[in-house]
Design a protein around this motif. Structure first.
Motif, PDB file in Angstrom:
ATOM      1  N   GLY A 191      16.475  94.291  73.662  1.00 13.47           N
ATOM      2  CA  GLY A 191      17.190  94.540  72.413  1.00 13.47           C
ATOM      3  C   GLY A 191      17.477  96.011  72.167  1.00 13.47           C
ATOM      4  O   GLY A 191      17.193  96.878  72.986  1.00 13.47           O
ATOM      5  N   ASP A 192      18.027  96.297  70.989  1.00  6.22           N
ATOM      6  CA  ASP A 192      18.355  97.666  70.586  1.00  6.22           C
ATOM      7  C   ASP A 192      17.064  98.367  70.167  1.00  6.22           C
ATOM      8  O   ASP A 192      16.387  97.949  69.231  1.00  6.22           O
ATOM      9  CB  ASP A 192      19.352  97.628  69.425  1.00  6.22           C
ATOM     10  CG  ASP A 192      19.909  99.006  69.097  1.00  6.22           C
ATOM     11  OD1 ASP A 192      19.233 100.011  69.386  1.00  6.22           O
ATOM     12  OD2 ASP A 192      21.021  99.082  68.549  1.00  6.22           O
ATOM     13  N   MET A 193      16.757  99.446  70.860  1.00  5.74           N
ATOM     14  CA  MET A 193      15.502 100.155  70.638  1.00  5.74           C
ATOM     15  C   MET A 193      15.621 101.287  69.621  1.00  5.74           C
ATOM     16  O   MET A 193      14.606 101.833  69.180  1.00  5.74           O
ATOM     17  CB  MET A 193      15.006 100.733  71.958  1.00  5.74           C
ATOM     18  CG  MET A 193      14.634  99.690  72.998  1.00  5.74           C
ATOM     19  SD  MET A 193      13.048  98.944  72.644  1.00  5.74           S
ATOM     20  CE  MET A 193      11.941 100.306  73.030  1.00  5.74           C
ATOM     21  N   ALA A 194      16.844 101.664  69.261  1.00  8.59           N
ATOM     22  CA  ALA A 194      17.050 102.888  68.484  1.00  8.59           C
ATOM     23  C   ALA A 194      16.337 102.851  67.135  1.00  8.59           C
ATOM     24  O   ALA A 194      15.544 103.742  66.805  1.00  8.59           O
ATOM     25  CB  ALA A 194      18.543 103.140  68.291  1.00  8.59           C
ATOM     26  N   HIS A 195      16.610 101.835  66.332  1.00  8.04           N
ATOM     27  CA  HIS A 195      16.038 101.791  64.984  1.00  8.04           C
ATOM     28  C   HIS A 195      14.517 101.635  65.034  1.00  8.04           C
ATOM     29  O   HIS A 195      13.789 102.345  64.310  1.00  8.04           O
ATOM     30  CB  HIS A 195      16.658 100.645  64.191  1.00  8.04           C
ATOM     31  CG  HIS A 195      16.049 100.474  62.827  1.00  8.04           C
ATOM     32  ND1 HIS A 195      16.247 101.386  61.806  1.00  8.04           N
ATOM     33  CD2 HIS A 195      15.220  99.502  62.319  1.00  8.04           C
ATOM     34  CE1 HIS A 195      15.583 100.998  60.729  1.00  8.04           C
ATOM     35  NE2 HIS A 195      14.951  99.864  61.015  1.00  8.04           N
ATOM     36  N   SER A 196      14.034 100.730  65.887  1.00  9.23           N
ATOM     37  CA  SER A 196      12.586 100.477  65.932  1.00  9.23           C
ATOM     38  C   SER A 196      11.818 101.702  66.424  1.00  9.23           C
ATOM     39  O   SER A 196      10.697 101.961  65.974  1.00  9.23           O
ATOM     40  CB  SER A 196      12.279  99.259  66.806  1.00  9.23           C
ATOM     41  OG  SER A 196      12.833  99.399  68.094  1.00  9.23           O
ATOM     42  N   TRP A 197      12.427 102.494  67.313  1.00  4.19           N
ATOM     43  CA  TRP A 197      11.765 103.719  67.770  1.00  4.19           C
ATOM     44  C   TRP A 197      11.669 104.743  66.639  1.00  4.19           C
ATOM     45  O   TRP A 197      10.632 105.385  66.448  1.00  4.19           O
ATOM     46  CB  TRP A 197      12.497 104.305  68.970  1.00  4.19           C
ATOM     47  CG  TRP A 197      11.920 105.617  69.440  1.00  4.19           C
ATOM     48  CD1 TRP A 197      12.477 106.858  69.315  1.00  4.19           C
ATOM     49  CD2 TRP A 197      10.657 105.822  70.092  1.00  4.19           C
ATOM     50  NE1 TRP A 197      11.659 107.823  69.844  1.00  4.19           N
ATOM     51  CE2 TRP A 197      10.534 107.213  70.334  1.00  4.19           C
ATOM     52  CE3 TRP A 197       9.636 104.978  70.494  1.00  4.19           C
ATOM     53  CZ2 TRP A 197       9.412 107.762  70.965  1.00  4.19           C
ATOM     54  CZ3 TRP A 197       8.512 105.518  71.121  1.00  4.19           C
ATOM     55  CH2 TRP A 197       8.412 106.901  71.350  1.00  4.19           C
ATOM     56  N   LYS A 198      12.742 104.878  65.879  1.00  3.14           N
ATOM     57  CA  LYS A 198      12.729 105.827  64.759  1.00  3.14           C
ATOM     58  C   LYS A 198      11.667 105.438  63.732  1.00  3.14           C
ATOM     59  O   LYS A 198      10.961 106.298  63.195  1.00  3.14           O
ATOM     60  CB  LYS A 198      14.110 105.866  64.095  1.00  3.14           C
ATOM     61  CG  LYS A 198      15.189 106.520  64.942  1.00  3.14           C
ATOM     62  CD  LYS A 198      16.532 106.480  64.220  1.00  3.14           C
ATOM     63  CE  LYS A 198      17.640 107.099  65.055  1.00  3.14           C
ATOM     64  NZ  LYS A 198      18.961 107.003  64.382  1.00  3.14           N
TER      65      LYS A 198
ATOM     66  N   ASN B 122      15.621  96.550  82.319  1.00  2.00           N
ATOM     67  CA  ASN B 122      15.679  96.313  80.875  1.00  2.00           C
ATOM     68  C   ASN B 122      16.995  96.828  80.301  1.00  2.00           C
ATOM     69  O   ASN B 122      17.255  98.030  80.306  1.00  2.00           O
ATOM     70  CB  ASN B 122      14.493  96.999  80.183  1.00  2.00           C
ATOM     71  CG  ASN B 122      14.265  96.476  78.782  1.00  2.00           C
ATOM     72  OD1 ASN B 122      15.206  96.283  78.021  1.00  2.00           O
ATOM     73  ND2 ASN B 122      13.007  96.239  78.440  1.00  2.00           N
ATOM     74  N   ALA B 123      17.801  95.909  79.795  1.00  2.00           N
ATOM     75  CA  ALA B 123      19.093  96.277  79.224  1.00  2.00           C
ATOM     76  C   ALA B 123      18.943  97.091  77.942  1.00  2.00           C
ATOM     77  O   ALA B 123      19.891  97.752  77.508  1.00  2.00           O
ATOM     78  CB  ALA B 123      19.921  95.017  78.949  1.00  2.00           C
ATOM     79  N   GLY B 124      17.763  97.045  77.325  1.00  2.00           N
ATOM     80  CA  GLY B 124      17.545  97.802  76.097  1.00  2.00           C
ATOM     81  C   GLY B 124      17.240  99.271  76.326  1.00  2.00           C
ATOM     82  O   GLY B 124      17.147 100.044  75.366  1.00  2.00           O
ATOM     83  N   LEU B 125      17.100  99.673  77.586  1.00  2.00           N
ATOM     84  CA  LEU B 125      16.719 101.055  77.872  1.00  2.00           C
ATOM     85  C   LEU B 125      17.751 102.056  77.371  1.00  2.00           C
ATOM     86  O   LEU B 125      17.391 103.105  76.834  1.00  2.00           O
ATOM     87  CB  LEU B 125      16.507 101.244  79.380  1.00  2.00           C
ATOM     88  CG  LEU B 125      16.151 102.670  79.804  1.00  2.00           C
ATOM     89  CD1 LEU B 125      14.792 103.081  79.249  1.00  2.00           C
ATOM     90  CD2 LEU B 125      16.163 102.816  81.329  1.00  2.00           C
ATOM     91  N   ALA B 126      19.034 101.746  77.543  1.00  2.00           N
ATOM     92  CA  ALA B 126      20.085 102.703  77.181  1.00  2.00           C
ATOM     93  C   ALA B 126      19.996 103.110  75.715  1.00  2.00           C
ATOM     94  O   ALA B 126      20.124 104.296  75.382  1.00  2.00           O
ATOM     95  CB  ALA B 126      21.455 102.114  77.494  1.00  2.00           C
ATOM     96  N   SER B 127      19.740 102.147  74.828  1.00  2.00           N
ATOM     97  CA  SER B 127      19.662 102.478  73.401  1.00  2.00           C
ATOM     98  C   SER B 127      18.458 103.360  73.112  1.00  2.00           C
ATOM     99  O   SER B 127      18.511 104.219  72.225  1.00  2.00           O
ATOM    100  CB  SER B 127      19.592 101.191  72.564  1.00  2.00           C
ATOM    101  OG  SER B 127      18.441 100.429  72.899  1.00  2.00           O
ATOM    102  N   TRP B 128      17.391 103.181  73.858  1.00  2.00           N
ATOM    103  CA  TRP B 128      16.200 104.010  73.676  1.00  2.00           C
ATOM    104  C   TRP B 128      16.468 105.431  74.173  1.00  2.00           C
ATOM    105  O   TRP B 128      16.149 106.409  73.494  1.00  2.00           O
ATOM    106  CB  TRP B 128      15.021 103.381  74.420  1.00  2.00           C
ATOM    107  CG  TRP B 128      13.691 103.995  74.081  1.00  2.00           C
ATOM    108  CD1 TRP B 128      13.383 104.788  73.018  1.00  2.00           C
ATOM    109  CD2 TRP B 128      12.471 103.833  74.823  1.00  2.00           C
ATOM    110  NE1 TRP B 128      12.050 105.131  73.043  1.00  2.00           N
ATOM    111  CE2 TRP B 128      11.471 104.564  74.134  1.00  2.00           C
ATOM    112  CE3 TRP B 128      12.130 103.134  75.975  1.00  2.00           C
ATOM    113  CZ2 TRP B 128      10.151 104.610  74.589  1.00  2.00           C
ATOM    114  CZ3 TRP B 128      10.809 103.188  76.418  1.00  2.00           C
ATOM    115  CH2 TRP B 128       9.830 103.919  75.738  1.00  2.00           C
ATOM    116  N   LEU B 129      17.058 105.560  75.347  1.00  2.00           N
ATOM    117  CA  LEU B 129      17.358 106.885  75.877  1.00  2.00           C
ATOM    118  C   LEU B 129      18.372 107.615  74.991  1.00  2.00           C
ATOM    119  O   LEU B 129      18.289 108.837  74.819  1.00  2.00           O
ATOM    120  CB  LEU B 129      17.879 106.779  77.311  1.00  2.00           C
ATOM    121  CG  LEU B 129      16.901 106.174  78.339  1.00  2.00           C
ATOM    122  CD1 LEU B 129      17.508 106.222  79.730  1.00  2.00           C
ATOM    123  CD2 LEU B 129      15.556 106.878  78.304  1.00  2.00           C
TER     124      LEU B 129
END
Length: 377
Positions: free
Chosen positions: A332-339, A195-202
């Motif tokens: 996708g970018d996980m940062a905003h949705s995780w917050k 999953n290419a979106g992992l980096a933004s989540w980590l």
């Protein structure tokens, strides 16, 4: 006499297919007194979740199940009373002839993939194709009444609740895996496809003001974790810390141990079908990485489950869950949705337990299969 069952499993998606059929075979033996042969074409994949299996043997007994290697050259074999082709696998032609030659033809079912789509209720249990007078039936696992239900062993939810209320048992279990998480740390598991979106989540977990200990069992996502850490040769037992995030690689464990790992965690990222269902029985918030299919038809399954799962949530919490799951399944970018998701954490935690208990009120998959057979005869 015991009803004789043959379950055929062609291993396609690493461990998901064998994970489901192995659980089902054991439950049919242990709880319904069935005589079960489990035919597996890849015993090495099976060995990961049943380490005592001998991959060189054509036949062996494991936990009451007659485990058979499904060879390219099919041996002369009498057909069983009930025949399950798991996930639309094609039965050996000679075995199909054996089914047709029986004095009383067997019940032949295609155990299909899990889906929350509306049409599943209408198609579950319907007749499919025939082979020389042997009728095949559709059998759909599902979340709604009128489907085949979900795999759930007797007493599973009571065991889970007792374990989650026992801090000592949880600590001892985790320590047995080499996990020593600090008190107050958010414990999470990650089992996913690439999953290419992992980096933004980590990244966002590392920058968080709350400590997270991320447990990553061996699997396909490990390469993405390794790239984010900037290390080489990430292996079982490795522990790395970056900011507020601790990442630890765990071994691939037996199914019962994986269940307990999910029970220990505050949040579980899972994939495919078997771990997806087990995460729901954990009663904790989760994130599903669905198996990709041609023409993105898997997204219809994802949306159908999300619609059902989030039905009782507030509009804001529902939007947060949907956004996170869609970002994860689109790399996708996980940062905003995780917050945003974290803003609804108490509600999502309570909802996960409620969902689990509601699903637990329905008949489990093995019981529904057995009842389907009893009605058929």
């Amino acid at each position: 006499m015991k009803a004789r069952w043959d379950i055929f499993c062609s291993v396609v998606d690493n461990y998901g297919d064998i994970g489901v059929t192995w659980r089902l075979a054991r439950q049919l033996v242990a709880e319904h007194d069935c005589a079960v042969r489990l035919w597996v074409d890849d015993l090495r994949a099976f060995e990961r979740m049943c380490p005592q299996v001998d991959v060189q043997r054509a036949q062996q007994w494991q936990e009451g199940v007659d485990v058979r290697h499904w060879p390219a050259q099919w041996p002369v074999t009498a057909a069983a009373d009930v025949v399950i082709a798991a996930f639309a696998c094609q039965l050996p032609p000679d075995y199909m002839e054996a089914m047709a030659e029986r004095e009383r033809t067997p019940l032949w079912m295609n155990l299909d993939y899990l889906s929350a789509e509306d049409w599943v209720v209408g198609c579950h249990g319907l007749p499919s194709v025939k082979f020389k007078g042997v009728q095949k039936y559709f059998f759909f696992p599902g979340f709604r009444p009128g489907t085949g239900g979900l795999l759930r062993e007797a007493g599973l939810l009571e065991q889970r609740q007792a374990f989650q209320q026992d801090a000592v048992a949880q600590r001892q279990f985790l320590q047995g895996l080499g996990v020593f998480a600090a008190t107050g740390t958010r414990l999470m598991s990650l089992f996913a496809y690439e999953n290419a979106g992992l980096a933004s989540w980590l990244d966002v977990l590392a920058a968080d003001g709350y400590a997270t200990h991320l447990l990553v069992p061996e699997g396909r996502i490990l390469g993405d974790v390794q790239r984010w850490l900037g290390v080489e040769g990430l292996t079982v037992g490795d522990v790395h810390q970056r900011g507020a995030l601790t990442v630890q690689v765990l071994p691939f464990v037996r199914q019962e141990q994986y269940d307990r790992l999910l029970w220990c965690c505050d949040f579980n990222a899972v994939r495919g079908e078997d771990s997806f269902v087990r995460a729901q029985w954990a009663g904790r918030p989760l994130l599903w990485h669905i198996y990709r299919q041609d023409e993105d038809i898997h997204l219809d399954k994802l949306d159908a489950f999300l619609e059902l799962y989030t039905e009782a949530l507030s509009p804001a919490a529902k939007a947060a869950v949907v956004a996170l799951w869609q970002a994860w399944n689109a790399d996708g970018d996980m940062a905003h949705s995780w917050k945003v998701l974290l803003e609804h954490w108490p509600q999502l935690t309570a909802h996960a337990e409620k969902w689990c208990l509601e699903q637990g009120l329905q008949a489990d998959l093995a019981t529904v299969l057995v009842q389907f057979y009893l009605n058929w005869i």
